[in-house]
Design a protein around this motif. Sequence first.
Motif, PDB file in Angstrom:
ATOM      1  N   ILE A  13      44.653  35.969  27.325  1.00  0.00           N
ATOM      2  CA  ILE A  13      44.112  35.011  28.289  1.00  0.00           C
ATOM      3  C   ILE A  13      42.673  34.667  27.927  1.00  0.00           C
ATOM      4  O   ILE A  13      42.217  33.559  28.135  1.00  0.00           O
ATOM      5  N   GLY A  14      41.974  35.637  27.357  1.00  0.00           N
ATOM      6  CA  GLY A  14      40.581  35.386  26.977  1.00  0.00           C
ATOM      7  C   GLY A  14      40.321  35.739  25.522  1.00  0.00           C
ATOM      8  O   GLY A  14      41.135  36.393  24.867  1.00  0.00           O
ATOM      9  N   SER A  15      39.161  35.299  25.030  1.00  0.00           N
ATOM     10  CA  SER A  15      38.824  35.488  23.617  1.00  0.00           C
ATOM     11  C   SER A  15      38.655  36.962  23.260  1.00  0.00           C
ATOM     12  O   SER A  15      38.934  37.364  22.131  1.00  0.00           O
ATOM     13  N   CYS A  16      38.201  37.789  24.205  1.00  0.00           N
ATOM     14  CA  CYS A  16      37.923  39.196  23.893  1.00  0.00           C
ATOM     15  C   CYS A  16      39.195  39.977  23.577  1.00  0.00           C
ATOM     16  O   CYS A  16      39.130  41.093  23.071  1.00  0.00           O
ATOM     17  N   MET A  17      40.360  39.413  23.928  1.00  0.00           N
ATOM     18  CA  MET A  17      41.625  40.082  23.618  1.00  0.00           C
ATOM     19  C   MET A  17      42.163  39.639  22.257  1.00  0.00           C
ATOM     20  O   MET A  17      43.046  40.281  21.692  1.00  0.00           O
ATOM     21  N   VAL A  18      41.636  38.549  21.711  1.00  0.00           N
ATOM     22  CA  VAL A  18      42.174  38.016  20.458  1.00  0.00           C
ATOM     23  C   VAL A  18      41.418  38.553  19.255  1.00  0.00           C
ATOM     24  O   VAL A  18      42.004  38.979  18.268  1.00  0.00           O
TER      25      VAL A  18
ATOM     26  N   ALA B 234      40.964  34.233  35.759  1.00  0.00           N
ATOM     27  CA  ALA B 234      41.220  35.680  35.836  1.00  0.00           C
ATOM     28  C   ALA B 234      40.406  36.469  34.814  1.00  0.00           C
ATOM     29  O   ALA B 234      40.335  37.697  34.886  1.00  0.00           O
ATOM     30  N   CYS B 235      39.797  35.790  33.857  1.00  0.00           N
ATOM     31  CA  CYS B 235      39.221  36.467  32.693  1.00  0.00           C
ATOM     32  C   CYS B 235      37.803  36.969  32.954  1.00  0.00           C
ATOM     33  O   CYS B 235      36.960  36.234  33.459  1.00  0.00           O
ATOM     34  N   ALA B 236      37.563  38.211  32.599  1.00  0.00           N
ATOM     35  CA  ALA B 236      36.253  38.825  32.816  1.00  0.00           C
ATOM     36  C   ALA B 236      35.431  38.901  31.527  1.00  0.00           C
ATOM     37  O   ALA B 236      34.451  39.643  31.459  1.00  0.00           O
ATOM     38  N   CYS B 237      35.831  38.140  30.499  1.00  0.00           N
ATOM     39  CA  CYS B 237      35.093  38.175  29.222  1.00  0.00           C
ATOM     40  C   CYS B 237      33.596  37.955  29.426  1.00  0.00           C
ATOM     41  O   CYS B 237      32.779  38.607  28.777  1.00  0.00           O
ATOM     42  N   ALA B 238      33.249  37.031  30.319  1.00  0.00           N
ATOM     43  CA  ALA B 238      31.830  36.712  30.506  1.00  0.00           C
ATOM     44  C   ALA B 238      31.052  37.960  30.910  1.00  0.00           C
ATOM     45  O   ALA B 238      30.020  38.290  30.318  1.00  0.00           O
TER      46      ALA B 238
ATOM     47  N   ALA C 243      48.844  40.942  32.355  1.00  0.00           N
ATOM     48  CA  ALA C 243      49.101  39.563  31.939  1.00  0.00           C
ATOM     49  C   ALA C 243      48.425  39.255  30.606  1.00  0.00           C
ATOM     50  O   ALA C 243      48.841  38.365  29.874  1.00  0.00           O
ATOM     51  N   CYS C 244      47.358  40.003  30.285  1.00  0.00           N
ATOM     52  CA  CYS C 244      46.602  39.701  29.059  1.00  0.00           C
ATOM     53  C   CYS C 244      46.813  40.792  28.016  1.00  0.00           C
ATOM     54  O   CYS C 244      46.447  41.946  28.223  1.00  0.00           O
ATOM     55  N   THR C 245      47.439  40.417  26.926  1.00  0.00           N
ATOM     56  CA  THR C 245      47.680  41.342  25.808  1.00  0.00           C
ATOM     57  C   THR C 245      47.384  40.575  24.514  1.00  0.00           C
ATOM     58  O   THR C 245      47.279  39.349  24.541  1.00  0.00           O
TER      59      THR C 245
ATOM     60  N   ASP D 239      37.978  46.962  33.725  1.00  0.00           N
ATOM     61  CA  ASP D 239      37.608  46.380  35.017  1.00  0.00           C
ATOM     62  C   ASP D 239      38.308  45.044  35.260  1.00  0.00           C
ATOM     63  O   ASP D 239      38.263  44.504  36.363  1.00  0.00           O
ATOM     64  N   CYS D 240      38.929  44.484  34.212  1.00  0.00           N
ATOM     65  CA  CYS D 240      39.613  43.189  34.364  1.00  0.00           C
ATOM     66  C   CYS D 240      41.026  43.436  34.900  1.00  0.00           C
ATOM     67  O   CYS D 240      41.786  44.226  34.342  1.00  0.00           O
ATOM     68  N   LYS D 241      41.329  42.715  35.978  1.00  0.00           N
ATOM     69  CA  LYS D 241      42.617  42.961  36.664  1.00  0.00           C
ATOM     70  C   LYS D 241      43.833  42.673  35.783  1.00  0.00           C
ATOM     71  O   LYS D 241      44.884  43.286  35.948  1.00  0.00           O
ATOM     72  N   VAL D 242      43.703  41.736  34.866  1.00  0.00           N
ATOM     73  CA  VAL D 242      44.875  41.369  34.068  1.00  0.00           C
ATOM     74  C   VAL D 242      44.939  42.095  32.718  1.00  0.00           C
ATOM     75  O   VAL D 242      45.873  41.910  31.950  1.00  0.00           O
ATOM     76  N   PHE D 243      43.942  42.956  32.451  1.00  0.00           N
ATOM     77  CA  PHE D 243      43.906  43.678  31.186  1.00  0.00           C
ATOM     78  C   PHE D 243      45.189  44.486  30.962  1.00  0.00           C
ATOM     79  O   PHE D 243      45.595  45.262  31.834  1.00  0.00           O
ATOM     80  N   ALA D 244      45.821  44.278  29.827  1.00  0.00           N
ATOM     81  CA  ALA D 244      47.038  45.003  29.431  1.00  0.00           C
ATOM     82  C   ALA D 244      48.214  44.716  30.367  1.00  0.00           C
ATOM     83  O   ALA D 244      49.259  45.346  30.258  1.00  0.00           O
TER      84      ALA D 244
ATOM     85  N   ALA E  94      36.119  43.414  22.700  1.00  0.00           N
ATOM     86  CA  ALA E  94      36.204  44.710  23.381  1.00  0.00           C
ATOM     87  C   ALA E  94      37.601  44.925  23.978  1.00  0.00           C
ATOM     88  O   ALA E  94      38.142  46.029  23.916  1.00  0.00           O
ATOM     89  N   CYS E  95      38.191  43.889  24.538  1.00  0.00           N
ATOM     90  CA  CYS E  95      39.516  44.051  25.156  1.00  0.00           C
ATOM     91  C   CYS E  95      40.559  44.409  24.097  1.00  0.00           C
ATOM     92  O   CYS E  95      41.406  45.279  24.310  1.00  0.00           O
ATOM     93  N   ALA E  96      40.478  43.751  22.946  1.00  0.00           N
ATOM     94  CA  ALA E  96      41.405  44.059  21.856  1.00  0.00           C
ATOM     95  C   ALA E  96      41.212  45.498  21.396  1.00  0.00           C
ATOM     96  O   ALA E  96      42.184  46.215  21.122  1.00  0.00           O
TER      97      ALA E  96
HETATM   98  S1  SF4 Z   1      40.383  38.842  27.422  1.00  0.00           S
HETATM   99 FE1  SF4 Z   1      42.043  39.370  28.831  1.00  0.00          FE
HETATM  100  S2  SF4 Z   1      41.678  41.511  29.392  1.00  0.00           S
HETATM  101 FE2  SF4 Z   1      39.809  40.724  28.485  1.00  0.00          FE
HETATM  102  S3  SF4 Z   1      38.587  40.034  30.206  1.00  0.00           S
HETATM  103 FE3  SF4 Z   1      39.693  38.228  29.474  1.00  0.00          FE
HETATM  104  S4  SF4 Z   1      41.592  38.214  30.641  1.00  0.00           S
HETATM  105 FE4  SF4 Z   1      40.687  40.239  30.949  1.00  0.00          FE
END
Ligand code: SF4
Lengths: 78, 382
Positions: B350-355, B321-325, B343-345, B336-341, B360-362
């Motif tokens: 779910i991905g490194s960009c949120m941690v 599900a992760c669009a980090c790439a 399933a992914c917080t 643009d990521c479906k799970v942003f905010a 950018a996601c964080a």
């Molecule tokens: S880190 Fe989370 S919000 Fe960001 S692209 Fe990956 S899954 Fe989506």
Amino acid sequence: MCLALPAEVIAISGEVATVDLDGVQTPVSLAFLKDVTIGDYVVVHVGYALSRIDAETAAEQLAIMSGAEIQAHEGEPA
Amino acid sequence: MRYVDEFRDPKTAKAIAARIHRDVDPNRDYAFMEFCGGHTHALCRFGLEDLLPDNISMIHGPGCPVCVLPVGRLDLAIELALSRPEVTLLTYGDMMRVPGGNGASLLSAKARGGDIRMIYSTTQAVDLARDNPDREIVLFAIGFETTTPPTAAAVKAARAAGLNNFTVLCNHVLTPAAIDAIMTTGSEQTRARLDGFIGPGHVSTIIGAEAYQGAVDKWGKPIVIAGFEPNDLLNAVHRLVNQVNRGGAQVENAFARAVRPGGNAVAQALCEEVFSLRDSFEWRGLGTIPASALRLSDGYQEFDAEQRFALTYTSKPDHKACACAEILRGEKSPVDCKVFARACTPEHPIGSCMVSPEGACAAYYLYGRYRDIKRTNEPAAA
Ligand code: SF4
């Protein structure tokens, strides 16, 4: 990870400086920075000083930013 | 704080923004990539994009070391800590909660009994090795050129102290190689839109402004090196606009108070002694890039954890599900990521960009930019 902060050098002992990091005194390695004196500001990252902040350049930059219209490169042809 | 507060002055910010509005060409779009995740955070935190004209878009770049480390490399560390009871694995705090394969993380590996400890500085690593001669101390080293010299210094110190229980699992990567990768592996669309880069300030204190000349010559896009305060960034955008308007493609050092043309020669020499270029290295999002990362040099092989523990790297896929790439290639924005905010917080990444504090996601999550942000692939003026 790459984040670093400017801090004032308040003491130096060999290769280790004590810096004031927003009120907190912290030891910082000078392994990469030899020409540091007390009172200098250095960019600190994971316990190491990476570079010295040049006070004159900083002041010039501030003056330009805060409104002086003369920006050397502005409007110059390529 | 000196050299911070002055560069945050709101009046000055407005003055620079006014100059940007004055100088932009209303008949075109501008798209600039801020390479560094620290810049992405500053943009979001200070709401700088709101000060920019509508025809300027910021594209978030891959300059987040935690984000670009692929799952397979993280799993090497997790497996090492779990399979070798004699190993104490040391890591910077940013890495602890990054999801690896099967949702495991260093934090969950620690809970399962792995001896994994957070450090603030590599000097602690050497002290730990000295104080615990019966433990194998392994430094999980990640980061761009900013963080590489501290690793090199630890290796040198370990050798000087005659320590044979200290090794490095080396994942240090190179900024110019990542800029090249953006220009070669990124989507055609992103490349076509991209008008220039904001160069990373702290990386540049080490590698110097001159290090970008090759990229500027090769790709014909201006690079302006900037500090991390809001007015530094606005000033860099202004300089980019001016360069683009006159068709320029030059390196400009807008962080000259800390960045020298040649960088930090002492740190460079140390890194050159301790490290060598890897033939190639896999990055999350950017793929396998030749000559883009470092290993321990031939003279320092005994400090290479991959040698000592016979580790072999296997590439592993990201979470489906992760669009980090795509985000790291500048093709997508977090929204643009479906799970942003959803399933992914940051609590359940779910991905490194949120941690990562530079992801950018964080940044979007923390500063609420996702409420009304432009999607990356929509031209701003459309
Ligand atoms: S880190 Fe989370 S919000 Fe960001 S692209 Fe990956 S899954 Fe989506």
